[in-house]
Each structure stands twice: as C-alpha cells, then as structure tokens.
Design a protein around this motif. Structure first.
Motif, PDB file in Angstrom:
ATOM      1  N   HIS A   1      18.864  13.323  46.506  1.00 37.60           N
ATOM      2  CA  HIS A   1      17.352  14.117  46.699  1.00 37.60           C
ATOM      3  C   HIS A   1      16.739  13.786  45.205  1.00 37.60           C
ATOM      4  CE1 HIS A   1      19.016  15.628  50.277  1.00 37.60           C
ATOM      5  NE2 HIS A   1      17.933  16.104  50.649  1.00 37.60           N
TER       6      HIS A   1
ATOM      7  N   ILE B   1      10.016  17.521  52.255  1.00 36.12           N
ATOM      8  CA  ILE B   1      10.418  18.766  51.156  1.00 36.12           C
ATOM      9  C   ILE B   1      11.316  19.317  51.711  1.00 36.12           C
ATOM     10  CG2 ILE B   1       9.429  20.507  49.690  1.00 36.12           C
ATOM     11  CD1 ILE B   1       6.673  18.868  49.817  1.00 36.12           C
TER      12      ILE B   1
ATOM     13  N   HIS C   1       6.524  16.808  55.146  1.00 39.94           N
ATOM     14  CA  HIS C   1       6.390  15.471  54.400  1.00 39.94           C
ATOM     15  C   HIS C   1       5.287  15.681  53.346  1.00 39.94           C
ATOM     16  CE1 HIS C   1       5.915  11.291  53.965  1.00 39.94           C
ATOM     17  NE2 HIS C   1       7.086  11.236  54.510  1.00 39.94           N
ATOM     18  N   VAL C   2       5.661  14.970  52.496  1.00 42.56           N
ATOM     19  CA  VAL C   2       4.674  14.885  51.121  1.00 42.56           C
ATOM     20  C   VAL C   2       3.279  14.474  51.698  1.00 42.56           C
ATOM     21  CG1 VAL C   2       6.473  14.427  49.481  1.00 42.56           C
ATOM     22  CG2 VAL C   2       5.462  12.443  50.672  1.00 42.56           C
TER      23      VAL C   2
ATOM     24  N   ILE D   1      12.997  16.917  47.230  1.00 41.64           N
ATOM     25  CA  ILE D   1      12.398  15.847  48.278  1.00 41.64           C
ATOM     26  C   ILE D   1      13.505  14.919  48.508  1.00 41.64           C
ATOM     27  CG2 ILE D   1      10.611  14.176  48.714  1.00 41.64           C
ATOM     28  CD1 ILE D   1       9.129  15.506  46.475  1.00 41.64           C
TER      29      ILE D   1
ATOM     30  N   VAL E   1       9.314   8.859  44.609  1.00 44.42           N
ATOM     31  CA  VAL E   1      10.566   9.358  45.158  1.00 44.42           C
ATOM     32  C   VAL E   1      11.592   7.570  45.129  1.00 44.42           C
ATOM     33  CG1 VAL E   1      11.587   9.597  47.428  1.00 44.42           C
ATOM     34  CG2 VAL E   1       9.857  10.961  46.529  1.00 44.42           C
TER      35      VAL E   1
END
Length: 924
Positions: free
Chosen positions: A241, A163, A185-186, A157, A202
C-alpha cells in the motif's frame, strides 16, 4: 455537518441494498400513477423526500420533517448533494448513488446516509438512513497509535487507488472532513482533476519503492484549499500500500500569492522603493528608484551603500538628525536632495521605515517639477503683488475718470432731454396746426405746401429720435422689451411702411422667410422693426434701379435658443471695400459727398448695429461697388407659441389648390425667385417667363389654370397683354391676377383680381384661392372700402396718439388711416398735456412707457384737471402685455387697454368702444 465527495462504484453494503429496494418500490408506485406521489411518500415509514434537478425539495413525509427539525443543516446539505447527484448520474447513466453525512459530536463521527434514486431526468427520490460508523479494533488501535504523531492527514491507498484508511490527529474540521474519504477511490475523494496525479503517484511509489511529492487542491464548502504531500510504500496485511502524508498549505500558498502581488506592485510603482539592510546596502529596489537616480538598470545600484546616492551635507544631516528619529519613532518623512549618476541633484520626498531586521524600507518620489512649480508660483506671486499695487493705483485713477465721465454723461443726457423737449414743443404745434389745416378746404398748391411742412416736421422728429436713441445706447439706458412678436408680420409692417416710397422710385421690393423661421418669438418688436426699416430706407436711398430683397432664416442652437438671420439686399451703388469699416461708426458715412447727395446724420447704421448687439446678435455688410449691398444682422431669441398666425388656414388653402398650374410673368429675376419659393412651399406647379410675348407663346403650348403678371411689362400694357391671352384657346376660362404697386390697383380693372406689391405670402395665397375658386376680388375690395368709410364717417373721432417711437407712430397712423382716421402725435406725456391746451380730443391712444412723463403720470394729470364729461376717452398702449398691466392702467384712470403690436380688429373694436362711450356722455 459536512459531506464527502461522491461514491460512484457499483458495490453497496447490506444497508445500502435495503435502501435501494425501498427506493425502487417507491419509484415503481410513483411511475405507475404519478397522481399518487403524495400518498406513496407519506405512507413510507422512513425519512423520504422528492427533490428536483435544481435541488429544491418538492415533497416530504413526516419522518423527514422530524429529521430536518432535529438537524436543520440537513436541508441545505440535501440541496447541494442532489445537484451533484444529477450531474454525475446523468453523465454516467447511473440511477443510484450514496452520500454520507458526517456529524461530529465530541469528535465522534455519526453517519447519516443519503440514498438517491432518479424518477426521471428532472426529479429523484431521496431516503435518509442512519449508518454504522464504528470501525474495527484494528482501526482503533492504529488510529490511537499514530494519529497524535501525524501533523496533518495520512491516507493509506491500495494499488487500485482505493483509500483503505485515513488517519489524523488534527482537530481542524477540514481534516475531520477528510476522514470521510475512507473506502473511496481517489477519483471520488480528490476529484477528477487530481485523480491522474494520485494514480501516477501511487504507481511510481509502488514501482520505485521510494518517496514522491505531490501538490493538489480541493474545493470544499465553497472555498479552495491547497495541500502538499509525500508518499512511501508500506505493507498492509501482506499487500503493498501507499502511505500518503498530506499537509494543508493554504495559508502559506495565500501568503506566497500576496507576496507576489506585493512584489509586482513594488516593481511597477512610479515611486522609488528600496530595502536597505542594517549595513546600509541596497538588497532590493525597483526600476523607478534606479531611474530616478539616473541609473540604467537595477543592477547598477543593487549592493551599493545608500551614501553613494547623496551629498556629504545630506549624509551629515541624515546621521545627525534623521537616524535618531528613526531609532526613537521607527519612521521619518521629509525632503532630501539625492545625487544622480551624472552628478546633478534631484529634489525628493523621502519616507523611511525601520524593518524588524533593523533594515530600512526606503521610498522616494521625484518632486523636482513640483519644486520648480512652487518656485515659479513664488515668483509669480511677487510679480502679482507688484502688479496689484500698480492696478490699485490705476483703478483709483479709473474710478475718478469714471466718475467724471458719469457726470459728463449725465450732463449730456440732461442737455439732450432738454433740447429734445424744447425742439419738440414748437414742432408739436407745427404738426398739430398742419393737421388742422389739412382738414380744411385748400387749393392744390396750399395742400402741397402744408404736406411739405408736415414732411419736414416728420424728418426733423426722425433726426431728434435718432440722437436720443444713440444717447440711450451710449449711456447704457436702452431697455429691450421681451414680449411675443410675429417675425413675418414685423417684416411685412416694415416693408409696408416704405412700400409707397419704394415704388415711387420705380424699385421692386419683396421678402422671403424660410419655413424653419418660427412664427412667434420673444423679443422687442419695436426695435426689431426699427432695424429693418432703417436698412430698407438706406437701400431705397442708395438704389436708383432694380430691386430690394429681404430674407429671413433661422438656426436652432438648442431646444430653446434660436438665432435669426436677416438680410436686406439691394442693387444700388454699392460700397468700396476700403470704406466699409466706416459704415457702423457714429456720425459717419462713406464720404462727405454721400451726406451732401443723400442726406442723413450717419447715426442710423450705428444705432441698428447696437440694437442687434443688445438682442444678442451682430450686424455686418457684404458689398461690391456698382453691384449692390447686402446688409445682414442676427438676433438671438426663443420660440413662443404662435399668437396671431393660424397654420390651419394656410393648410386649408394649400389643399384646395393642389394640382393647379400657374404661369408667372415677372421680368425681375429676384422677385421671380421669391415667388418660385413660395409656390414650391404651397406645392403649386409654376412656370416663369420674363415678358408678355413669352407668356403668349407658353399659353399656346400648355394649359394653365392661372396667369399672374407684373403690371410693369415693358413690351405692352397690362390690358394689352390681357386682351392677347384672352383671345387664345381657353382664354375665356383662364383666371388672371395682376401684381400692382400700392395705390395702383386701378390698373387691373379688367383682370379677375389684383394683388398688391409688395405682396404678403398668406394674402397672396388667399388671392389665388379666391380667384381659382370663383370668388371675385372686386366685391371683397368694395366691401372693405365701404367698411372703412363707414367707420371713419359714422364714428368720427378726434384722435391724439401719444407715442415716442417714430416707427410705432408711423404704424399706428397708417392703421388709423386705413380705418378712415387722422391723428395728431405727441411724443410724451408733457406734449399730451400741451396738445390738450390747444384743442379738444375725443380719444387719446396713450403709450405707457415714454420719456419725461409716462402714460400713467399723464393720465393721472388729465383725470385731476378735467371733469369726467370733459376729458377724452383714454386707451392704454403697451408692449408688455403682462398679467396685471390692464389693472394698473384702469387704476391710473384709463378707460381701455390695448397691447402692442396693435391688430386691426382689436383697434377697430377699441375705436368703436370709444365712440360709444363718448356718445353716451352726450346723450346724458
């Protein structure tokens, strides 16, 4: 075939741009002319369909049909995705979205894109377009290197929450589904509920450059799945990441939940539950287990050895018998006596199960109450066996006594029947000869002597009947008939039988039936009338001045059962409270002086009470010495369709009298009250005064349509009163009715009409109607009188009435008398045959059910002994009136059939038929 979550970003690939262009052109054609929707869709070369907001496909082309045929799951997939498209696009004002279908064949993904474009708020166009699912060499190498090493799924991510890569070596379809998260996207991949968690994870991972843990759930394919993950910071082409390793923990989560439920169930169970380890120590127990042994809390027992809760003898037996069974079979169930904290013993039902770790699951249940109950039952059983033995001896003695009593009862019944026959035989001759003599020319003294003989004979027959009725009741042989009967008519007949005797003593008598009393019920009219006659006779006997009032009311218990209340009130001598208990005893009266002064055997009330009980009711008395008595009784019955009452007649008469005003002159308050209730029921306006002068004054103040006066005015004679009111204003137009006792109608010669007391409600209403509507009562009376004389004179018949019940005898003779006939009476079939030996009869009214010889047997005997031209005409009388009774009577040799209670027109018709039949014999 599975779907990924929604992609909501505005970026699109070249393939997606082409799809959007085609969808936009197709939508433009449809919006320009909605009627061309079918043509526009069918001409499109690629798979296209139109879907509604609820996911239903409304239009397809041939290419789409081929695609669905090759892969049927596309249909259900499209339905689910279209619903999601409308939810998201309407919420975020988006017109375009792309979903990807991933079909795994030999673990190779093949992607099919679903492209949506809304036409309006209710429908959208969907284009199916194949996508390129092949990744770069870099992705392939990386996947090959680490996929097999990962236990679950690895997500890469970036700092924006997109992702960039997904890796897994797990072949589980759930994880293969998560491969579709790549590039999303998450928020789209894991849902809005989890997006904040992921973005926090994140951010913290990138800022702290450390590991973070995260738990989340996903709803996929109709089920909820739980995941746990850890994150770490990695470098991806020079950019930081987050590598997030996620593991499916759904099974463990479900197990934890089940364990929580199980633990809760164990803690709240009413049975004691415990776990004992291999050393014999309690490692778990619930509150029920500790309280069952008398301990306040679980901690008081936790960690202790189970042997502390049992006696030495119980422990010895446990080790020698129970433990070997546990080792061999793995479980044991039985009874033990536990030792409580206070040293007392508690009987328990125990169940033991060996656990995998060699511990024991120990459950127990307190059975002290059950043991106590079983002991009590054992003692009760022993006591019952002793009582049964004693009862058997008592029953044997009782059976012997019952047999002796039955023999004595049979002897008594035989004696009473024999005595009845022996007494009735000469009495029949006395009464029969008296009847013959009364038909001859006699002096006044001779007629008086013969009437005395006849009355004495009747009194003797009443005594005999009372004794026989009492005997039947005591022996349980009194059968109650069940046939339709008119309650009001039954009361009126009873009053009419005793009316002459009532007014001879100067008493007033009336009755009132509540409107809720059914007109027809199922019951025994003979026995009901017998009770009422008996109570009225007693009231007459013990009342020297005043009135007698009979009231009937009803309470409906359910849709069928009715409880009828009867009340006979008098203003007589009353009964002392301390002597009322003797009233309903057999052969008993209040005191010996009563018997000497008033006569009687003391059986009447005892019989009446028994009869009311046989009809499902009871009888009691309320009385005050010197004031009067109120005898009351009830019966239970069911209502029946009216057989003789015509409700329309009463309604018609009432309607014709609406608005009329009455003045009633009645000195007796109770009689006035009864009249007032009837007037209110008929909706007549009525004023009541107690004397002639008061009536004259009332007439001077108000105008009335009708004046009703009692013939027994104290201030003046009826004619004097009539002269006074006629002299007043509007006297010539005033209608008048005089209430006269039976046989005293001559008192009202000058009046517009007379009404006989005791009055019958419907008859009184008809009299009101005749007078107020201009019909003369005198003309009607004259016609009735001439009709009766014509029947008795023009159709002379010598009649024998065969009837065993005294009340029925009186009713029948009274009805015959009104038709102009006199009848001799026989109480059974034997007396009928004896009477026919003495003289010849033209007609026999033959009751069916009689003692000693019934009507059928008597008729057969007559037909065998007498020739057809010599034997009398026989009419059957029965209260059963069941289907087939007429046929039985005719088969027995009877000529006609008549059901009881007899009706005047029916009796007149039967008499006419008998006369015509006899006349035809003579002519032959």
């Amino acid at each position: 075939m599975d779907f990924d979550n929604r992609q909501n970003d505005s970026s699109t690939s070249g393939s997606q741009n082409i799809a959007l262009q085609r969808l936009t052109s197709l939508r433009a054609l449809i919006l320009r002319d909605p009627g061309q929707e079918e043509i526009a869709v069918s001409l499109c070369g690629e798979p296209v369909c139109v879907v509604r907001k609820d996911g239903v496909v409304s239009r397809i082309n041939s290419s789409y049909e081929q695609a669905v045929t090759s892969d049927p799951s596309l249909s259900s997939a499209l339905e689910a995705e279209s619903v999601l498209f409308f939810e998201e696009s309407l919420a975020e004002s988006m017109d375009y979205s792309c979903r990807t279908i991933v079909n795994f064949v030999n673990h190779e993904p093949s992607e099919m894109g679903l492209h949506f474009l809304s036409i309006d708020d209710e429908s959208a166009i969907c284009l199916l377009k194949e996508e390129d699912s092949r990744g770069s060499d870099k992705w392939e190498n990386r996947y090959s290197a680490i996929a097999n090493a990962l236990p679950d799924v690895a997500f890469v991510i970036d700092g924006e929450g997109v992702i960039s890569d997904v890796m897994t070596g797990n072949e589980n379809m759930l994880h293969q589904h998560q491969l579709n998260f790549k590039g999303k996207h998450v928020r789209s991949a894991f849902g809005r509920r989890n997006s904040e968690k992921f973005m926090t994870m994140v951010g913290e991972t990138m800022s702290r450059q450390g590991a973070n843990q995260l738990e989340y759930d996903l709803k996929m394919m109709g089920s909820t799945y739980w995941f746990e993950g850890r994150s770490c910071l990695i470098d991806e082409d020079g950019e930081p990441h987050v590598l997030f390793l996620s593991r499916n923990v759904t099974d463990r989560k479900s197990t934890d939940v089940r364990m929580q439920y199980l633990r809760r169930a164990m803690e709240t169970s009413s049975d004691g539950i415990a776990i004992v380890n291999h050393q014999g120590l309690f490692t778990f127990l619930n509150e029920a287990h500790s309280s069952m042994h008398g301990y306040a809390t679980v901690d008081d027992v936790m960690g202790r050895n189970w042997r502390e809760l049992y006696t030495k003898s119980q422990i010895s037996g446990f080790e020698s018998e129970i433990l070997p069974t546990l080792e061999e079979e793995g479980s044991w169930t039985g009874a033990l006596n536990a030792k409580c904290a206070d040293g007392s013993l508690c009987p328990q039902e125990v169940s033991l199960t060996v656990m995998p770790d060699k511990g024991i699951l120990w459950t127990c249940r307190d059975v002290s109450e059950r043991v106590k109950t079983e002991q009590e039952i054992h003692w009760a059983r022993e006591e019952a066996e002793q009582l049964n033995e004693q009862l058997s001896i008592a029953i044997s003695k009782a059976n012997q006594a019952a047999l002796e009593a039955e023999l004595a009862n049979m002897a008594k019944s035989s004696f009473l029947a024999s005595m009845s026959h022996e007494i009735r035989t000469p009495m029949n001759a006395v009464i029969g000869m008296t009847s013959i003599l009364l038909d001859t020319k006699l002096t006044e003294d001779q007629s008086d002597y013969l009437n005395t003989i006849r009355n004495s004979g009747d009194a003797l027959l009443v005594l005999i009947n009372d004794i026989l009725d009492f005997s039947k009741i005591e022996s349980g042989k009194m059968d109650m008939e069940k046939a339709p009967l008119d309650v009001r008519h039954c009361v009126e007949e009873a009053i009419e039988l005793l009316a002459e005797k009532t007014y001879a003593k100067g008493l007033e008598i009336a009755y009132h039936a509540s409107p809720n009393v059914p007109y027809t019920i199922i019951g025994d009219v003979t026995r009901l009338r017998q009770i009422i006659v008996n109570l009225i006779s007693n009231a007459i006997k013990f009342t020297s001045d005043g009135e007698i009032l009979i009231e009937v009311d009803c309470e409906q218990k359910d849709s069928e059962e009715h409880v009828l209340f009867f009340s006979v009130k008098d203003s007589g001598i009353g009964i002392p409270t301390e002597k009322q208990s003797r009233l309903f005893q057999s052969f008993s009266q209040v005191d010996s002086s009563t018997t000497r002064k008033y006569g009687g055997t003391g059986l009447g009330l005892a019989i009446s009470k028994k009869l009311s009980e046989l009809m499902g009711g009871d009888m009691w008395v309320e009385s005050e010495e010197g004031v009067g008595s109120n005898f009351q009784f009830t019966i239970k019955s069911t209502a029946e369709k009216t057989v003789c009452y015509d409700a329309t007649r009463e309604v018609e008469l009432t309607e014709k009298l609406l608005g009329r005003r009455l003045l009633v002159v009645e000195e007796n308050e109770r009689i006035a009250s009864v009249l007032d209730q009837y007037c209110k029921h008929w909706m007549l306006g009525a004023d009541f005064v107690t004397g002639g002068e008061a009536a004259v004054e009332a007439l001077s103040k108000r105008s009335y349509d009708l004046v009703i006066a009692n013939s027994s005015l104290k201030e003046m004679t009826p004619n004097q009163f009539l002269d006074k009111i006629v002299e007043g204003d509007n006297g010539d137009k005033l209608k008048t009715i005089l209430l006269c006792p039976v046989g005293k109608q001559s008192m009202g010669v000058k009046w517009a009409a007379t009404a006989t007391k005791p009055f019958k409600p419907l008859s009184l209403l008809e009299t009101f109607s005749r007078v107020l509507n201009g019909t003369s009562k005198k003309n009607v009376a004259r016609v009735e009188k001439s009709s009766k004389e014509k029947m008795g004179v023009c159709c002379p018949l010598k009649i024998l009435l065969a009837e065993d019940n005294t009340v029925n005898q009186k009713v029948a003779t009274l009805m015959l008398k009104r038709q102009g006939y006199k009848a001799d009476i026989a109480n059974n079939g034997l007396e009928v045959l004896e009477a026919m030996e003495r003289q010849r009869y033209d007609l026999i009214l033959m009751d069916i059910q009689m003692p000693e010889m019934d009507g059928y047997e008597a008729t057969r005997a007559i037909t065998e002994k007498y020739h057809e031209d010599e034997r009398p005409y026989i009419i059957a009388l029965t209260a059963n009136a069941m289907q087939g009774d007429r046929e039985l009577a005719i088969d027995a040799g009877m000529d006609d059939y008549m059901s009881k209670p007899m009706k005047g027109p029916v009796l007149e018709k039967g008499l006419q038929s008998a006369y015509d039949a006899i006349s035809s014999r003579v002519k032959r």
